[in-house]
Design a protein around this motif. Structure first.
Motif, PDB file in Angstrom:
ATOM      1  N   ASP A 194       1.013  -1.186  -0.033  1.00 49.43           N
ATOM      2  CA  ASP A 194       0.121   0.068   0.004  1.00 49.43           C
ATOM      3  C   ASP A 194       0.757   1.212   0.218  1.00 49.43           C
ATOM      4  O   ASP A 194       0.704   2.174  -0.864  1.00 49.43           O
ATOM      5  N   VAL A 195       1.846   1.353   1.014  1.00 49.30           N
ATOM      6  CA  VAL A 195       2.592   2.471   1.176  1.00 49.30           C
ATOM      7  C   VAL A 195       3.413   2.775  -0.190  1.00 49.30           C
ATOM      8  O   VAL A 195       3.496   3.779  -0.740  1.00 49.30           O
ATOM      9  N   PHE A 196       3.874   1.586  -0.858  1.00 56.15           N
ATOM     10  CA  PHE A 196       4.726   1.863  -2.075  1.00 56.15           C
ATOM     11  C   PHE A 196       3.614   2.275  -3.088  1.00 56.15           C
ATOM     12  O   PHE A 196       4.036   3.314  -4.051  1.00 56.15           O
ATOM     13  N   ARG A 197       2.755   1.810  -3.311  1.00 53.24           N
ATOM     14  CA  ARG A 197       1.516   2.052  -4.190  1.00 53.24           C
ATOM     15  C   ARG A 197       1.308   3.452  -4.231  1.00 53.24           C
ATOM     16  O   ARG A 197       0.772   4.221  -5.251  1.00 53.24           O
ATOM     17  N   ARG A 198       1.150   4.056  -3.077  1.00 57.54           N
ATOM     18  CA  ARG A 198       0.715   5.392  -3.011  1.00 57.54           C
ATOM     19  C   ARG A 198       1.856   6.481  -3.795  1.00 57.54           C
ATOM     20  O   ARG A 198       1.406   7.381  -4.445  1.00 57.54           O
ATOM     21  N   TYR A 199       2.739   5.826  -3.802  1.00 60.06           N
ATOM     22  CA  TYR A 199       3.931   6.624  -4.414  1.00 60.06           C
ATOM     23  C   TYR A 199       3.929   6.411  -6.103  1.00 60.06           C
ATOM     24  O   TYR A 199       4.549   7.145  -6.603  1.00 60.06           O
ATOM     25  N   ASP A 200       3.464   5.034  -6.454  1.00 59.84           N
ATOM     26  CA  ASP A 200       3.819   4.667  -7.874  1.00 59.84           C
ATOM     27  C   ASP A 200       2.700   5.179  -8.469  1.00 59.84           C
ATOM     28  O   ASP A 200       1.931   4.239  -8.875  1.00 59.84           O
ATOM     29  N   THR A 201       2.483   6.456  -8.849  1.00 65.39           N
ATOM     30  CA  THR A 201       1.232   6.857  -9.525  1.00 65.39           C
ATOM     31  C   THR A 201       1.217   6.300 -10.858  1.00 65.39           C
ATOM     32  O   THR A 201       0.093   6.065 -11.312  1.00 65.39           O
ATOM     33  N   ASP A 202       2.397   5.984 -11.725  1.00 64.11           N
ATOM     34  CA  ASP A 202       2.105   5.175 -12.902  1.00 64.11           C
ATOM     35  C   ASP A 202       2.236   3.886 -12.792  1.00 64.11           C
ATOM     36  O   ASP A 202       2.244   3.248 -13.933  1.00 64.11           O
ATOM     37  N   GLN A 203       1.958   3.233 -11.738  1.00 66.77           N
ATOM     38  CA  GLN A 203       1.969   1.786 -11.499  1.00 66.77           C
ATOM     39  C   GLN A 203       3.317   1.100 -12.236  1.00 66.77           C
ATOM     40  O   GLN A 203       2.924   0.127 -12.923  1.00 66.77           O
ATOM     41  N   ASP A 204       4.529   1.810 -12.340  1.00 65.63           N
ATOM     42  CA  ASP A 204       5.302   0.906 -13.344  1.00 65.63           C
ATOM     43  C   ASP A 204       6.351   0.181 -12.207  1.00 65.63           C
ATOM     44  O   ASP A 204       7.320  -0.387 -12.565  1.00 65.63           O
ATOM     45  N   GLY A 205       5.949   0.013 -11.099  1.00 64.03           N
ATOM     46  CA  GLY A 205       6.901  -0.575 -10.128  1.00 64.03           C
ATOM     47  C   GLY A 205       8.005   0.260  -9.435  1.00 64.03           C
ATOM     48  O   GLY A 205       9.048  -0.539  -8.838  1.00 64.03           O
ATOM     49  N   TRP A 206       8.092   1.541 -10.231  1.00 68.45           N
ATOM     50  CA  TRP A 206       9.320   2.489  -9.558  1.00 68.45           C
ATOM     51  C   TRP A 206       8.798   3.716  -9.215  1.00 68.45           C
ATOM     52  O   TRP A 206       7.704   4.166  -9.676  1.00 68.45           O
ATOM     53  N   ILE A 207       9.602   4.145  -8.056  1.00 72.11           N
ATOM     54  CA  ILE A 207       9.179   5.423  -7.531  1.00 72.11           C
ATOM     55  C   ILE A 207      10.236   6.452  -7.561  1.00 72.11           C
ATOM     56  O   ILE A 207      11.396   5.893  -7.510  1.00 72.11           O
ATOM     57  N   GLN A 208      10.040   7.724  -7.395  1.00 73.57           N
ATOM     58  CA  GLN A 208      11.010   8.727  -7.216  1.00 73.57           C
ATOM     59  C   GLN A 208      10.724   9.378  -6.080  1.00 73.57           C
ATOM     60  O   GLN A 208       9.588   9.908  -6.226  1.00 73.57           O
TER      61      GLN A 208
END
Lengths: 174, 142
Positions: free
Chosen positions: A146-160
Motif C-alpha cells: 500500500d505504502v509503495f503504491r501510494r507513490y507509484d502513480t504510474d504503476q510501473d513498479g518504480w518510484i522517485q
C-alpha cells in the motif's frame, strides 16, 4: 494482525497431509507438550538456512494468523491450517520455479512479487527422517505494498522520492 | 533468573524512563540484538551515551523531549529535516495517552532507526541529490 486473514493464497488444493504424519511433526515441535505450539517453539523449529534464529516478528505473524483464540500459540487443528497454508504456497512456488531448480531466482521472484506483492521468506521444515522439506513461505505485508503504491502513480513498479518522503514511507511500516 | 542470559523481559524490567515507565518492547529488542553482538558492557555504554544526548537536549528538564527539542537534537546530529516532519515523527512515536513528547526509550528508538534508514537512503543516493529512484524490490529489501 487480523488483515492477514483476508489475503489467503488461492487454493491449490494441496492434498490434506496424513494426520499421523502431521501429529508427529506437531509433537516434535511442541516441546513442552502443552498442546499448543508457542512462538518460541515454532521459532526453534524453523530454519532460515543460516545460523541466525528465525525472525520473531515473522513467527508472530504466522502464529497470529492461525491462533483463533488469541492464546499466543496454535493447537493441533490450527497447526493443520498452518501446514496447509504453507503447502498451498509451496505449490505456487513450484509454478514460479519455472526451471524446476528448487529455487526461485531473481527473475522468477520478480514475476512472483509483481503478481502478489508479498514479502518472501524461505522456510525449511525437517520431517521425521530429518530430511529437509524446503518450502517457500509468502508472508503478506499489504502495508508495504500500500505504502509503495501510494507513490507509484504510474504503476510501473518504480518510484522517485525525496529523503523525507523516503523516511515517511519507511516509518509508516516499521 | 541467573540463566546466564538476559531475556527481553528481564531487560525490560531493568530499563526505565524518567517517568518510571519501562522501556517499550521495540527498543528492548533492538538493544538485545546489540548485546548479542557487542556484549553487555558495550550495551550499557551505548545506553549511557544516548542518555547523555537526551539530557543535553531536554532543555526544559521535563524528562522528555518535545518536537522543538527534537528538532535541535536532530540538527545537531547533522540531520536536515523539516519541522513538520519532525512533529509528525514525535507524534507518531510518543507513547499513547501522553503529550506529544518522547521518553528516553522512544528517543533512542527513533534516532537509531533514523540512522539506519538514512544509511540505506545514502547507499542508493550515490549522486547525493536528495532524491532516489527505487523499485518495489528495492523498497522491500529495506
Amino acid at each position: 494482525m487480523a488483515y492477514h486473514n483476508q489475503y489467503r493464497p488461492p487454493h491449490y488444493n494441496s492434498a490434506p497431509p496424513d494426520q499421523g504424519f502431521l501429529w508427529n511433526i506437531f509433537q516434535r515441535v511442541d516441546k513442552d507438550r502443552s498442546g499448543a505450539i508457542s512462538d518460541t517453539e515454532l521459532q526453534q523449529a524453523l530454519s532460515n538456512g543460516t545460523w541466525t534464529p528465525f525472525n520473531p516478528v515473522t513467527v508472530r505473524s504466522i502464529i497470529s494468523m492461525f491462533d483463533r483464540e488469541n492464546k499466543g500459540g496454535v493447537n493441533f487443528n490450527e497447526f493443520a491450517g498452518v501446514w496447509k497454508y504453507i503447502s498451498d504456497w509451496q505449490n505456487i512456488f513450484r509454478t514460479y520455479d519455472k526451471d524446476n531448480s528448487g529455487f526461485i531466482d531473481k527473475n522468477e521472484l520478480k514475476q512472483a512479487l509483481t503478481g502478489f506483492g508479498e514479502f518472501v521468506i524461505i522456510v525449511i521444515f525437517y520431517d521425521s527422517q530429518n530430511h529437509r522439506q524446503c518450502c517457500l513461505f509468502l508472508f503478506f505485508n499489504p502495508l508495504l505494498t500500500d505504502v509503495f503504491r501510494r507513490y507509484d502513480t504510474d504503476q510501473d513498479g518504480w518510484i522517485q522520492v525525496s529523503y523525507e518522503q523516503y523516511l515517511s514511507m519507511v516509518f509508516n511500516v516499521v | 533468573d541467573r540463566s546466564g542470559y538476559i531475556s527481553a523481559k528481564e531487560l525490560k524490567q531493568a530499563l526505565m524512563n524518567s517517568n518510571n515507565s519501562s522501556f517499550n518492547d521495540e527498543t528492548c529488542m533492538m538493544m538485545l540484538r546489540r548485546v548479542d553482538v557487542f556484549g553487555f558492557s558495550a550495551l550499557w555504554t551505548f545506553l549511557q551515551q544516548w542518555r547523555a544526548v537526551f539530557q543535553q537536549f531536554d532543555r526544559d528538564r521535563s524528562g522528555s523531549i518535545n518536537s522543538n527539542e527534537m528538532h535541535q537534537a536532530l540538527s545537531q546530529m547533522g540531520y536536515n529535516l523539516s519541522p513538520q516532519f519532525i512533529q509528525e515523527l514525535v507524534n507518531r512515536y510518543s507513547a499513547r495517552g501522553v503529550n506529544r513528547v518522547l521518553q528516553l526509550d522512544r528517543f533512542i528508538q527513533v534516532c537509531t532507526q533514523l540512522q539506519s534508514m538514512t544509511q540505506a537512503f545514502r547507499e542508493k543516493d550515490t549522486a547525493m541529490t536528495g532524491n532516489v529512484r527505487m523499485s518495489y524490490e528495492d523498497f522491500l529489501s529495506v
